[in-house]
Design an enzyme around this catalytic site. Structure first.
Site, PDB file in Angstrom:
ATOM      1  N   ASP A  86      48.297  25.406  41.996  1.00 38.24           N
ATOM      2  CA  ASP A  86      48.194  25.982  40.653  1.00 38.24           C
ATOM      3  C   ASP A  86      47.130  25.241  39.834  1.00 38.24           C
ATOM      4  O   ASP A  86      46.212  25.855  39.274  1.00 38.24           O
ATOM      5  CB  ASP A  86      49.569  25.883  39.982  1.00 38.24           C
ATOM      6  CG  ASP A  86      49.604  26.451  38.587  1.00 38.24           C
ATOM      7  OD1 ASP A  86      49.071  27.552  38.384  1.00 38.24           O
ATOM      8  OD2 ASP A  86      50.188  25.802  37.695  1.00 38.24           O
ATOM      9  N   ARG A 131      38.806  40.589  32.878  1.00 38.89           N
ATOM     10  CA  ARG A 131      39.480  39.328  32.564  1.00 38.89           C
ATOM     11  C   ARG A 131      40.112  38.689  33.799  1.00 38.89           C
ATOM     12  O   ARG A 131      40.736  37.635  33.683  1.00 38.89           O
ATOM     13  CB  ARG A 131      40.556  39.576  31.505  1.00 38.89           C
ATOM     14  CG  ARG A 131      39.999  40.007  30.144  1.00 38.89           C
ATOM     15  CD  ARG A 131      41.128  40.273  29.158  1.00 38.89           C
ATOM     16  NE  ARG A 131      41.961  39.088  28.985  1.00 38.89           N
ATOM     17  CZ  ARG A 131      43.191  39.114  28.450  1.00 38.89           C
ATOM     18  NH1 ARG A 131      43.706  40.251  28.037  1.00 38.89           N
ATOM     19  NH2 ARG A 131      43.894  38.001  28.333  1.00 38.89           N
ATOM     20  N   LYS A 132      39.992  39.333  34.949  1.00 35.85           N
ATOM     21  CA  LYS A 132      40.696  38.844  36.147  1.00 35.85           C
ATOM     22  C   LYS A 132      39.746  38.046  37.045  1.00 35.85           C
ATOM     23  O   LYS A 132      38.756  38.585  37.553  1.00 35.85           O
ATOM     24  CB  LYS A 132      41.276  40.024  36.930  1.00 35.85           C
ATOM     25  CG  LYS A 132      42.294  40.822  36.152  1.00 35.85           C
ATOM     26  CD  LYS A 132      42.738  42.030  36.960  1.00 35.85           C
ATOM     27  CE  LYS A 132      43.622  42.933  36.136  1.00 35.85           C
ATOM     28  NZ  LYS A 132      43.929  44.197  36.834  1.00 35.85           N
TER      29      LYS A 132
HETATM   30  C1  LIG Z   1      43.042  23.480  28.953  1.00 34.95           C
HETATM   31  C2  LIG Z   1      43.873  24.096  30.080  1.00 34.95           C
HETATM   32  C3  LIG Z   1      43.353  23.813  31.436  1.00 34.95           C
HETATM   33  C4  LIG Z   1      44.180  24.498  32.497  1.00 34.95           C
HETATM   34  C5  LIG Z   1      43.634  24.300  33.873  1.00 34.95           C
HETATM   35  C6  LIG Z   1      44.357  25.181  34.863  1.00 34.95           C
HETATM   36  C7  LIG Z   1      45.523  24.489  35.495  1.00 34.95           C
HETATM   37  C8  LIG Z   1      46.850  24.993  35.000  1.00 34.95           C
HETATM   38  C9  LIG Z   1      47.135  26.402  35.449  1.00 34.95           C
HETATM   39  C10 LIG Z   1      48.437  26.840  34.867  1.00 34.95           C
HETATM   40  O1  LIG Z   1      49.469  26.422  35.309  1.00 34.95           O
HETATM   41  S1  LIG Z   1      48.388  27.925  33.541  1.00 34.95           S
HETATM   42  C11 LIG Z   1      50.116  27.961  33.047  1.00 34.95           C
HETATM   43  C12 LIG Z   1      50.889  29.024  33.758  1.00 34.95           C
HETATM   44  N1  LIG Z   1      50.503  30.340  33.269  1.00 34.95           N
HETATM   45  C13 LIG Z   1      51.024  30.831  32.149  1.00 34.95           C
HETATM   46  O2  LIG Z   1      51.827  30.246  31.481  1.00 34.95           O
HETATM   47  C14 LIG Z   1      50.505  32.181  31.744  1.00 34.95           C
HETATM   48  C15 LIG Z   1      51.587  33.001  31.036  1.00 34.95           C
HETATM   49  N2  LIG Z   1      51.112  34.362  30.831  1.00 34.95           N
HETATM   50  C16 LIG Z   1      50.364  34.675  29.741  1.00 34.95           C
HETATM   51  O3  LIG Z   1      50.066  33.854  28.873  1.00 34.95           O
HETATM   52  C17 LIG Z   1      49.887  36.083  29.640  1.00 34.95           C
HETATM   53  O4  LIG Z   1      50.698  36.915  30.414  1.00 34.95           O
HETATM   54  C18 LIG Z   1      48.407  36.260  30.090  1.00 34.95           C
HETATM   55  C19 LIG Z   1      47.484  35.466  29.154  1.00 34.95           C
HETATM   56  C20 LIG Z   1      48.190  35.836  31.538  1.00 34.95           C
HETATM   57  C21 LIG Z   1      48.033  37.736  29.995  1.00 34.95           C
HETATM   58  O5  LIG Z   1      48.458  38.237  28.733  1.00 34.95           O
HETATM   59  P1  LIG Z   1      47.469  39.088  27.809  1.00 34.95           P
HETATM   60  O6  LIG Z   1      48.337  39.774  26.805  1.00 34.95           O
HETATM   61  O7  LIG Z   1      46.354  38.256  27.332  1.00 34.95           O
HETATM   62  O8  LIG Z   1      46.815  40.136  28.810  1.00 34.95           O
HETATM   63  P2  LIG Z   1      47.360  41.554  29.288  1.00 34.95           P
HETATM   64  O9  LIG Z   1      48.829  41.521  29.553  1.00 34.95           O
HETATM   65  O10 LIG Z   1      46.820  42.562  28.335  1.00 34.95           O
HETATM   66  O11 LIG Z   1      46.635  41.696  30.697  1.00 34.95           O
HETATM   67  C22 LIG Z   1      45.229  41.672  30.815  1.00 34.95           C
HETATM   68  C23 LIG Z   1      44.889  42.111  32.219  1.00 34.95           C
HETATM   69  O12 LIG Z   1      45.363  41.104  33.143  1.00 34.95           O
HETATM   70  C24 LIG Z   1      46.364  41.656  33.993  1.00 34.95           C
HETATM   71  N3  LIG Z   1      47.434  40.673  34.118  1.00 34.95           N
HETATM   72  C25 LIG Z   1      47.936  39.927  33.145  1.00 34.95           C
HETATM   73  N4  LIG Z   1      48.914  39.123  33.608  1.00 34.95           N
HETATM   74  C26 LIG Z   1      48.994  39.386  34.914  1.00 34.95           C
HETATM   75  C27 LIG Z   1      49.814  38.893  35.951  1.00 34.95           C
HETATM   76  N5  LIG Z   1      50.716  37.960  35.717  1.00 34.95           N
HETATM   77  N6  LIG Z   1      49.636  39.383  37.194  1.00 34.95           N
HETATM   78  C28 LIG Z   1      48.716  40.333  37.428  1.00 34.95           C
HETATM   79  N7  LIG Z   1      47.897  40.824  36.482  1.00 34.95           N
HETATM   80  C29 LIG Z   1      48.053  40.375  35.245  1.00 34.95           C
HETATM   81  C30 LIG Z   1      46.860  42.908  33.291  1.00 34.95           C
HETATM   82  O13 LIG Z   1      47.361  43.826  34.223  1.00 34.95           O
HETATM   83  C31 LIG Z   1      45.609  43.406  32.627  1.00 34.95           C
HETATM   84  O14 LIG Z   1      44.792  44.053  33.587  1.00 34.95           O
HETATM   85  P3  LIG Z   1      43.910  45.307  33.171  1.00 34.95           P
HETATM   86  O15 LIG Z   1      42.868  44.768  32.214  1.00 34.95           O
HETATM   87  O16 LIG Z   1      43.311  45.773  34.476  1.00 34.95           O
HETATM   88  O17 LIG Z   1      44.836  46.302  32.558  1.00 34.95           O
END
Ligand SMILES: CCCCCCCCCC(=O)SCCNC(=O)CCNC(=O)[C@H](O)C(C)(C)COP(=O)(O)OP(=O)(O)OC[C@H]1O[C@@H](n2cnc3c(N)ncnc32)[C@H](O)[C@@H]1OP(=O)(O)O
Length: 164
Positions: A86, A131-132
Protein backbone atom coordinates in the site's frame (compact mmCIF):
# COMPACT_ATOMS: atom_id res chain seq x y z
CA UNK A 1 26.13 -22.48 6.53
CA UNK A 2 22.66 -21.26 7.46
CA UNK A 3 20.87 -20.69 4.13
CA UNK A 4 19.57 -17.33 5.31
CA UNK A 5 23.16 -16.12 5.72
CA UNK A 6 24.26 -17.46 2.37
CA UNK A 7 24.44 -14.13 0.60
CA UNK A 8 24.36 -10.47 1.42
CA UNK A 9 21.25 -9.53 -0.58
CA UNK A 10 19.01 -11.86 1.44
CA UNK A 11 20.77 -11.76 4.78
CA UNK A 12 19.32 -11.53 8.27
CA UNK A 13 21.05 -8.17 8.72
CA UNK A 14 18.89 -5.17 7.98
CA UNK A 15 21.14 -3.96 5.18
CA UNK A 16 18.92 -1.49 3.35
CA UNK A 17 21.45 -0.28 0.85
CA UNK A 18 20.15 0.15 -2.66
CA UNK A 19 21.38 -1.60 -5.76
CA UNK A 20 23.69 -0.21 -8.41
CA UNK A 21 22.20 2.86 -10.12
CA UNK A 22 19.53 3.36 -7.44
CA UNK A 23 19.55 6.80 -5.89
CA UNK A 24 18.09 7.52 -2.43
CA UNK A 25 14.57 8.97 -2.42
CA UNK A 26 13.58 11.11 0.56
CA UNK A 27 9.91 10.20 1.02
CA UNK A 28 9.39 12.59 3.94
CA UNK A 29 10.76 15.51 1.96
CA UNK A 30 8.33 14.62 -0.81
CA UNK A 31 5.06 13.79 0.96
CA UNK A 32 5.69 14.96 4.50
CA UNK A 33 6.28 13.01 7.67
CA UNK A 34 2.87 11.33 7.99
CA UNK A 35 4.05 7.97 6.64
CA UNK A 36 4.78 6.59 10.09
CA UNK A 37 2.91 3.31 9.97
CA UNK A 38 5.33 1.49 7.65
CA UNK A 39 8.44 3.63 7.22
CA UNK A 40 8.40 5.90 10.23
CA UNK A 41 10.52 3.94 12.69
CA UNK A 42 13.95 3.27 11.20
CA UNK A 43 15.26 1.78 14.47
CA UNK A 44 12.13 -0.18 15.36
CA UNK A 45 11.26 -3.85 15.30
CA UNK A 46 8.41 -3.66 12.80
CA UNK A 47 9.55 -2.39 9.42
CA UNK A 48 12.71 -0.60 8.39
CA UNK A 49 12.49 0.98 4.96
CA UNK A 50 14.75 2.80 2.56
CA UNK A 51 13.43 4.32 -0.64
CA UNK A 52 15.20 4.74 -3.96
CA UNK A 53 14.62 5.72 -7.57
CA UNK A 54 16.15 3.42 -10.13
CA UNK A 55 17.77 4.55 -13.36
CA UNK A 56 14.35 4.66 -15.05
CA UNK A 57 12.88 6.79 -12.21
CA UNK A 58 10.75 3.96 -10.86
CA UNK A 59 10.37 3.93 -7.09
CA UNK A 60 12.04 1.04 -5.31
CA UNK A 61 12.23 0.14 -1.65
CA UNK A 62 14.35 -2.05 0.52
CA UNK A 63 12.30 -3.32 3.43
CA UNK A 64 13.27 -5.26 6.53
CA UNK A 65 10.42 -7.24 8.05
CA UNK A 66 11.14 -7.27 11.76
CA UNK A 67 9.77 -9.53 14.50
CA UNK A 68 6.74 -7.31 15.10
CA UNK A 69 5.41 -8.07 11.62
CA UNK A 70 4.86 -11.69 12.58
CA UNK A 71 1.77 -13.55 11.42
CA UNK A 72 2.36 -17.25 10.81
CA UNK A 73 5.14 -18.40 13.18
CA UNK A 74 8.45 -17.02 11.98
CA UNK A 75 6.91 -15.30 8.99
CA UNK A 76 5.36 -11.97 8.08
CA UNK A 77 1.65 -11.30 8.56
CA UNK A 78 -0.22 -10.86 5.28
CA UNK A 79 -1.42 -7.50 6.52
CA UNK A 80 2.18 -6.46 7.05
CA UNK A 81 3.00 -7.29 3.45
CA UNK A 82 -0.18 -5.53 2.30
CA UNK A 83 0.75 -2.43 4.31
CA UNK A 84 4.13 -2.32 2.59
CA UNK A 85 2.54 -2.72 -0.83
CA UNK A 86 0.00 0.00 0.00
CA UNK A 87 2.62 2.52 1.06
CA UNK A 88 5.24 1.79 -1.58
CA UNK A 89 2.87 1.64 -4.55
CA UNK A 90 0.95 4.70 -3.34
CA UNK A 91 4.19 6.57 -2.88
CA UNK A 92 5.25 5.51 -6.38
CA UNK A 93 2.29 7.43 -7.76
CA UNK A 94 3.30 10.51 -5.73
CA UNK A 95 6.89 10.14 -6.97
CA UNK A 96 5.52 10.09 -10.52
CA UNK A 97 3.81 13.42 -9.89
CA UNK A 98 0.27 12.43 -8.89
CA UNK A 99 -1.38 13.59 -5.64
CA UNK A 100 -3.35 10.47 -4.74
CA UNK A 101 -4.85 8.27 -2.14
CA UNK A 102 -5.24 4.54 -2.66
CA UNK A 103 -8.77 3.61 -3.70
CA UNK A 104 -8.37 -0.09 -4.24
CA UNK A 105 -5.55 -2.46 -3.42
CA UNK A 106 -5.19 -6.07 -4.53
CA UNK A 107 -2.43 -8.17 -3.00
CA UNK A 108 -1.63 -11.72 -3.97
CA UNK A 109 0.56 -13.57 -1.45
CA UNK A 110 2.87 -15.93 -3.32
CA UNK A 111 5.37 -17.15 -0.72
CA UNK A 112 5.71 -16.91 3.05
CA UNK A 113 8.18 -14.19 3.96
CA UNK A 114 10.60 -15.12 6.76
CA UNK A 115 11.00 -12.58 9.56
CA UNK A 116 14.26 -10.60 9.74
CA UNK A 117 14.53 -10.65 5.98
CA UNK A 118 15.47 -7.72 3.77
CA UNK A 119 13.48 -7.73 0.56
CA UNK A 120 13.03 -5.36 -2.35
CA UNK A 121 9.86 -3.75 -3.64
CA UNK A 122 9.59 -2.72 -7.25
CA UNK A 123 6.90 -0.46 -8.66
CA UNK A 124 5.65 0.72 -12.01
CA UNK A 125 2.96 3.26 -12.84
CA UNK A 126 1.25 1.37 -15.64
CA UNK A 127 -1.58 3.72 -16.60
CA UNK A 128 -3.14 7.10 -15.90
CA UNK A 129 -6.70 7.60 -17.07
CA UNK A 130 -8.47 10.64 -15.74
CA UNK A 131 -8.19 10.47 -11.94
CA UNK A 132 -7.29 6.77 -11.96
CA UNK A 133 -3.61 5.92 -11.67
CA UNK A 134 -2.77 2.22 -11.75
CA UNK A 135 0.45 1.10 -10.09
CA UNK A 136 1.75 -2.43 -10.12
CA UNK A 137 4.46 -3.80 -7.86
CA UNK A 138 6.04 -6.75 -6.21
CA UNK A 139 7.84 -7.74 -3.02
CA UNK A 140 10.72 -9.99 -3.92
CA UNK A 141 14.19 -11.17 -3.09
CA UNK A 142 16.28 -12.55 -5.89
CA UNK A 143 14.12 -15.15 -7.67
CA UNK A 144 11.47 -15.40 -4.97
CA UNK A 145 8.31 -13.31 -5.20
CA UNK A 146 6.53 -12.87 -1.86
CA UNK A 147 3.63 -10.68 -2.92
CA UNK A 148 2.29 -9.03 -6.04
CA UNK A 149 0.20 -5.89 -5.81
CA UNK A 150 -2.13 -3.90 -8.02
CA UNK A 151 -2.99 -0.51 -6.65
CA UNK A 152 -5.66 1.78 -8.06
CA UNK A 153 -4.85 5.29 -6.93
CA UNK A 154 -7.30 8.17 -7.21
CA UNK A 155 -6.03 11.70 -7.61
CA UNK A 156 -7.14 14.26 -5.07
CA UNK A 157 -6.71 18.00 -4.79
CA UNK A 158 -3.45 18.59 -2.88
CA UNK A 159 -5.32 21.17 -0.76
CA UNK A 160 -7.49 18.31 0.53
CA UNK A 161 -4.52 16.60 2.15
CA UNK A 162 -2.57 18.23 4.91
CA UNK A 163 1.07 17.46 4.13
CA UNK A 164 3.24 18.12 7.14
C1 LIG B 1 0.81 12.87 1.84
C2 LIG B 1 0.26 11.46 1.66
C3 LIG B 1 1.22 10.51 1.03
C4 LIG B 1 0.60 9.16 0.82
C5 LIG B 1 1.51 8.20 0.12
C6 LIG B 1 0.77 6.94 -0.26
C7 LIG B 1 0.88 5.88 0.78
C8 LIG B 1 -0.40 5.67 1.55
C9 LIG B 1 -1.49 5.07 0.70
C10 LIG B 1 -2.73 4.95 1.52
O1 LIG B 1 -2.83 4.10 2.36
S1 LIG B 1 -3.98 6.09 1.22
C11 LIG B 1 -5.12 5.72 2.57
C12 LIG B 1 -6.12 4.67 2.19
N1 LIG B 1 -7.08 5.21 1.24
C13 LIG B 1 -8.12 5.93 1.66
O2 LIG B 1 -8.33 6.18 2.81
C14 LIG B 1 -9.01 6.46 0.57
C15 LIG B 1 -10.46 6.53 1.03
N2 LIG B 1 -11.32 6.86 -0.10
C16 LIG B 1 -11.52 8.16 -0.47
O3 LIG B 1 -11.01 9.11 0.13
C17 LIG B 1 -12.37 8.39 -1.67
O4 LIG B 1 -13.19 7.28 -1.89
C18 LIG B 1 -11.55 8.67 -2.96
C19 LIG B 1 -10.75 9.97 -2.79
C20 LIG B 1 -10.62 7.52 -3.31
C21 LIG B 1 -12.51 8.85 -4.13
O5 LIG B 1 -13.55 9.74 -3.74
P1 LIG B 1 -13.97 10.97 -4.67
O6 LIG B 1 -15.31 11.42 -4.17
O7 LIG B 1 -12.88 11.96 -4.76
O8 LIG B 1 -14.08 10.33 -6.12
P2 LIG B 1 -15.31 9.58 -6.80
O9 LIG B 1 -15.99 8.66 -5.85
O10 LIG B 1 -16.10 10.62 -7.51
O11 LIG B 1 -14.55 8.66 -7.86
C22 LIG B 1 -13.72 9.22 -8.86
C23 LIG B 1 -13.40 8.11 -9.84
O12 LIG B 1 -12.58 7.13 -9.17
C24 LIG B 1 -13.26 5.88 -9.10
N3 LIG B 1 -13.05 5.33 -7.77
C25 LIG B 1 -13.08 5.99 -6.63
N4 LIG B 1 -12.84 5.17 -5.58
C26 LIG B 1 -12.65 3.97 -6.12
C27 LIG B 1 -12.37 2.70 -5.58
N5 LIG B 1 -12.23 2.53 -4.28
N6 LIG B 1 -12.23 1.65 -6.42
C28 LIG B 1 -12.38 1.82 -7.75
N7 LIG B 1 -12.63 3.01 -8.32
C29 LIG B 1 -12.78 4.06 -7.52
C30 LIG B 1 -14.73 6.20 -9.33
O13 LIG B 1 -15.40 5.10 -9.87
C31 LIG B 1 -14.65 7.34 -10.30
O14 LIG B 1 -14.38 6.84 -11.60
P3 LIG B 1 -15.00 7.55 -12.87
O15 LIG B 1 -14.34 8.91 -12.94
O16 LIG B 1 -14.59 6.65 -14.02
O17 LIG B 1 -16.48 7.61 -12.66
Amino acid sequence: MDKTHANSTCSNRPDLRGEINWIPFDAAAFVGSSLRFVSGDPEGNRFRVSYYLDSTQHLKAKVWFGPETEGPPGHAHGGAMAAVVDEVLGLAAWAAGYSIVVGNLSVSFRNMLPLHKVVSVETKVVSAEGRKIMVHGRIYCEKTTYAVGECLCITIQPKNINIR
